[in-house]
Design an enzyme around this catalytic site. Sequence first.
Site, PDB file in Angstrom:
ATOM      1  N   ASP A  85      -6.859  -1.297   1.625  1.00 60.69           N
ATOM      2  CA  ASP A  85      -7.204  -0.353   2.681  1.00 60.69           C
ATOM      3  C   ASP A  85      -7.819  -1.172   3.798  1.00 60.69           C
ATOM      4  OD1 ASP A  85      -7.573   2.172   3.892  1.00 60.69           O
ATOM      5  OD2 ASP A  85      -9.635   2.271   3.172  1.00 60.69           O
ATOM      6  N   ARG A 100       0.849  -1.193   0.000  1.00 59.05           N
ATOM      7  CA  ARG A 100       0.000   0.000   0.000  1.00 59.05           C
ATOM      8  C   ARG A 100       0.885   1.244   0.000  1.00 59.05           C
ATOM      9  NH1 ARG A 100      -4.936   2.304   2.432  1.00 59.05           N
ATOM     10  NH2 ARG A 100      -4.687   4.495   1.958  1.00 59.05           N
TER      11      ARG A 100
END
Length: 178
Positions: free
Chosen positions: A100, A88
């Site tokens: 997420d 990420r």
Amino acid sequence: MEPGPAAASGPAVLALGSNLGDREATLRAAVALLDKRLGVLAVSPVYETVPVGGPPQDDYLNAVLLAGAASPRELLAAAREAEQAADRVRTVRWGPRTLDVDVIACGPVVSDDPEILLPHPRAHLRAFVCVPWLDVAPDAAVPGHGRVADLVAGLAATGETAGLRRTAVNLGEGLALG
């Protein structure tokens, strides 16, 4: 103020989303890592959802999981570890991402710590959180906002659930849940 680990009674709720790369594989890897770190109790069905906010981007795969009781800081550390494992990169707020992981709730704990606000300040407004959460915890409530079932009914009444499509993906396969 943030309570200590003993105050974190009840399951923790984490929301997962991915809209870059192999979304399903990314979510599977995240659930496996979170299971090792926290002990996953339940995983919702996976929903394909249209993005909310941010720049134009591809649809997400979203799910919610319930994890064993842990402190808010332990939950945040596990969420960040899962995101890091998925490479990420935080560039654009609400932009596309490989993974997420948001800490949505930690039992009845309420925290105004800017590092980890609990419950998540927008969870009660997000169909992609509330609908899968309702699937795994029909009696759940968002502290300060009411029952998840009532929140979903309100979101459905305003058309907010229209962008959710339940998939056949089962992220709990192979896990000893509960």
